[in-house]
Design an enzyme around this catalytic site. Structure first.
Site, PDB file in Angstrom:
ATOM      1  N   CYS A   1       9.272  37.483 -33.532  1.00 47.35           N
ATOM      2  CA  CYS A   1       9.247  38.770 -32.835  1.00 47.35           C
ATOM      3  C   CYS A   1       8.822  39.841 -33.820  1.00 47.35           C
ATOM      4  CB  CYS A   1      10.644  39.085 -32.274  1.00 47.35           C
ATOM      5  SG  CYS A   1      10.673  40.528 -31.179  1.00 47.35           S
TER       6      CYS A   1
ATOM      7  N   CYS B   1      17.157  30.410 -20.504  1.00 48.61           N
ATOM      8  CA  CYS B   1      16.677  31.527 -21.312  1.00 48.61           C
ATOM      9  C   CYS B   1      15.409  31.079 -22.037  1.00 48.61           C
ATOM     10  CB  CYS B   1      17.772  31.928 -22.301  1.00 48.61           C
ATOM     11  SG  CYS B   1      17.294  33.299 -23.364  1.00 48.61           S
TER      12      CYS B   1
ATOM     13  N   GLU C   1      12.652  28.388 -29.320  1.00 47.13           N
ATOM     14  CA  GLU C   1      13.852  27.804 -28.748  1.00 47.13           C
ATOM     15  C   GLU C   1      14.008  28.232 -27.287  1.00 47.13           C
ATOM     16  OE1 GLU C   1      16.679  27.068 -32.511  1.00 47.13           O
ATOM     17  OE2 GLU C   1      16.675  29.138 -31.863  1.00 47.13           O
TER      18      GLU C   1
ATOM     19  N   CYS D   1      14.579  44.358 -34.798  1.00 45.33           N
ATOM     20  CA  CYS D   1      15.864  45.003 -34.500  1.00 45.33           C
ATOM     21  C   CYS D   1      16.865  44.544 -35.563  1.00 45.33           C
ATOM     22  CB  CYS D   1      16.343  44.621 -33.094  1.00 45.33           C
ATOM     23  SG  CYS D   1      15.195  45.141 -31.808  1.00 45.33           S
TER      24      CYS D   1
ATOM     25  N   CYS E   1      19.307  41.493 -34.938  1.00 45.91           N
ATOM     26  CA  CYS E   1      18.799  40.279 -34.274  1.00 45.91           C
ATOM     27  C   CYS E   1      18.182  39.326 -35.283  1.00 45.91           C
ATOM     28  CB  CYS E   1      17.765  40.663 -33.218  1.00 45.91           C
ATOM     29  SG  CYS E   1      17.096  39.241 -32.337  1.00 45.91           S
TER      30      CYS E   1
ATOM     31  N   CYS F   1      22.919  34.987 -27.805  1.00 48.28           N
ATOM     32  CA  CYS F   1      21.972  36.107 -27.875  1.00 48.28           C
ATOM     33  C   CYS F   1      21.760  36.540 -29.315  1.00 48.28           C
ATOM     34  CB  CYS F   1      22.510  37.337 -27.142  1.00 48.28           C
ATOM     35  SG  CYS F   1      22.940  37.062 -25.459  1.00 48.28           S
TER      36      CYS F   1
HETATM   37  N1  SAH Z   1      12.764  41.492 -26.994  1.00 45.83           N
HETATM   38  C1  SAH Z   1      13.459  41.472 -25.729  1.00 45.83           C
HETATM   39  C2  SAH Z   1      13.917  40.083 -25.337  1.00 45.83           C
HETATM   40  C3  SAH Z   1      15.019  39.516 -26.194  1.00 45.83           C
HETATM   41  S1  SAH Z   1      16.493  39.526 -25.259  1.00 45.83           S
HETATM   42  C4  SAH Z   1      14.612  42.449 -25.776  1.00 45.83           C
HETATM   43  O1  SAH Z   1      14.864  42.975 -26.849  1.00 45.83           O
HETATM   44  O2  SAH Z   1      15.204  42.734 -24.741  1.00 45.83           O
HETATM   45  C5  SAH Z   1      17.709  39.155 -26.415  1.00 45.83           C
HETATM   46  C6  SAH Z   1      18.907  40.053 -26.234  1.00 45.83           C
HETATM   47  O3  SAH Z   1      19.914  39.723 -27.204  1.00 45.83           O
HETATM   48  C7  SAH Z   1      18.545  41.495 -26.454  1.00 45.83           C
HETATM   49  O4  SAH Z   1      19.268  42.330 -25.599  1.00 45.83           O
HETATM   50  C8  SAH Z   1      19.000  41.668 -27.881  1.00 45.83           C
HETATM   51  O5  SAH Z   1      19.143  43.001 -28.192  1.00 45.83           O
HETATM   52  C9  SAH Z   1      20.284  40.892 -27.898  1.00 45.83           C
HETATM   53  N2  SAH Z   1      20.701  40.550 -29.235  1.00 45.83           N
HETATM   54  C10 SAH Z   1      19.939  40.446 -30.349  1.00 45.83           C
HETATM   55  N3  SAH Z   1      20.668  40.114 -31.408  1.00 45.83           N
HETATM   56  C11 SAH Z   1      21.931  39.998 -30.989  1.00 45.83           C
HETATM   57  C12 SAH Z   1      23.155  39.634 -31.637  1.00 45.83           C
HETATM   58  N4  SAH Z   1      23.180  39.298 -32.916  1.00 45.83           N
HETATM   59  N5  SAH Z   1      24.274  39.586 -30.883  1.00 45.83           N
HETATM   60  C13 SAH Z   1      24.226  39.876 -29.567  1.00 45.83           C
HETATM   61  N6  SAH Z   1      23.110  40.202 -28.910  1.00 45.83           N
HETATM   62  C14 SAH Z   1      21.981  40.270 -29.610  1.00 45.83           C
END
Ligand code: SAH
Length: 377
Positions: free
Chosen positions: A129, A122, A109, A133, A136, A358
């Protein structure tokens, strides 16, 4: 797994269509070599580059400054394609999300976020991935592979197509900033990301300034210096916890690269100074990482680093094990940071109604496939 083993294991399939090679994503040098191999002079490669990346041409026949004979030879050997759009959605707040499908059926996406003074695209760097995390959505997707340089820069080009912005206008264009914050960990696919970004930054093409590009990492420490040296783009670091014990749980990559190593790499990031700060992303999780003690510990941890903190209200997704902090807790947290002279804007959730915010990205095809597998036969 080592980085090179990782890269091999997750490699994208070769980009050929009916024996024709994809030109998008080739470095300037590789494009020149392809053209030289056809027996054409070097300036032809230059002209072709202009058509591909300044004009956005996908049809060789339309490249009218090139001779007819050359155009037909190009069409015989090459393609200049785009990812296929599987679906496109528009949020009530103007955010747009495209689900893109590649020839091997894999999907990612891309999200466009319009704001008053800019428009941010973005971009994804991997299908899925590997980082898992806990908060996420993308981390719950099973299938993972790296995107090729073509598939990464192709996301930018496809959205330019969608906005009809070729050649890119100097003013009022709808994509002013690029963020590598979509699906995937860009520093686990560094070579392809770097090649794509070098194309995006080429002044005779897409022409994005490195100052308008931000790469976000969960903290792949050994790759951070190269990112700064070779690309010089802005760095965002997904911090999310300020003590190893909690960060190990939320961002499992922390077990490999703990906070002291991550913070040292941030301190050493090339080109960081007060006018060019590192962004620390911090997702606000109710009762997990949002106490005043956490905020004070963050102040201590980031002391001396030119930093700003982006507080991200947690965006929910089906089955997520967390809730978003209360607005009171977020405000209190931000206040403690600001009193210590750390900029701490709260990121407005955008595109939540189309699952474009995000951490909400996940290719629908994977979900569908899993449902299909679970159905009785
Ligand atoms: N792998 C890289 C790029 C992804 S950026 C990284 O981790 O930085 C995506 C961003 O959204 C990251 O900062 C991630 O931690 C954040 N993110 C992931 N899940 C989220 C959620 N449910 N709500 C808000 N932010 C989230």
């Amino acid at each position: 797994m080592s980085h090179s083993a990782h890269a091999r294991h997750f490699a994208p399939p070769p980009a050929t269509t009916g024996g024709r090679r994809e030109l998008i994503g080739l470095s300037r040098a590789d494009l020149a070599a392809e053209i030289a191999a056809l027996g054409e002079p070097a300036f032809r490669a230059q002209q072709l580059w202009h058509w591909l990346y300044h004009r956005g041409a996908t049809d060789f026949a339309a490249m009218t400054s090139l001779s007819k004979a050359f155009r037909s030879r190009l069409a015989e050997h090459f393609t200049a394609g785009r990812p296929e759009i599987a679906t496109a959605a528009v949020s009530g707040d103007g955010t747009r999300k495209w689900l893109l499908r590649f020839p091997d059926g894999q999907e990612v996406e891309s999200v466009h976020i319009p704001e008053e003074d800019r428009g941010t695209l973005c971009v994804s760097s991997q299908v899925g991935c590997t980082l898992t995390c806990r908060f996420c959505h993308t981390g719950t997707q099973r299938l993972v592979r790296n995107l090729s340089a073509a598939e990464i820069v192709g996301q930018v080009m496809l959205v330019r197509d969608a906005f009809g912005e070729w050649p890119a206008p100097d003013e009022a264009r709808r994509i002013t900033n690029l963020v590598l914050m979509g699906m995937g960990e860009p520093l686990y696919n560094f070579d392809n990301v770097a090649q794509a970004l070098k194309i995006a930054m080429d002044p005779e093409g897409l022409c994005f300034s490195r100052r308008k590009i931000t790469l976000s990492t969960a903290g792949v420490v050994p790759m951070m210096a190269r990112c700064g040296e070779e690309l010089g783009v802005n760095l965002a670091v997904s911090l999310h916890a300020v003590r190893d014990e909690l960060r190990n749980e939320l961002v499992p990559l922390n077990r490999k690269y703990p906070l002291d190593e991550l913070i040292a790499a941030c301190r050493a990031y090339p080109g960081v100074h007060n006018a060019r700060r590192i962004t620390f992303e911090y997702v606000m999780l109710k009762g997990v990482n949002d106490t005043p003690a956490d905020a004070r510990e963050m102040v201590r941890l980031l002391a001396g680093i030119p930093a700003k903190v982006n507080l991200i209200p947690f965006n929910p997704w089906p089955g997520a094990p967390y809730e978003c902090s209360t607005s009171g807790a977020i405000e209190r947290f931000a206040r403690i940071l600001m009193e210590a002279h750390l900029a701490a804007p709260v990121r407005q959730p955008r595109g939540q109604d189309i699952m474009a915010a995000c951490g909400q990205l996940k290719s629908a095809s994977q979900r569908l496939r899993r449902h299909a597998a679970a159905a009785p036969v």
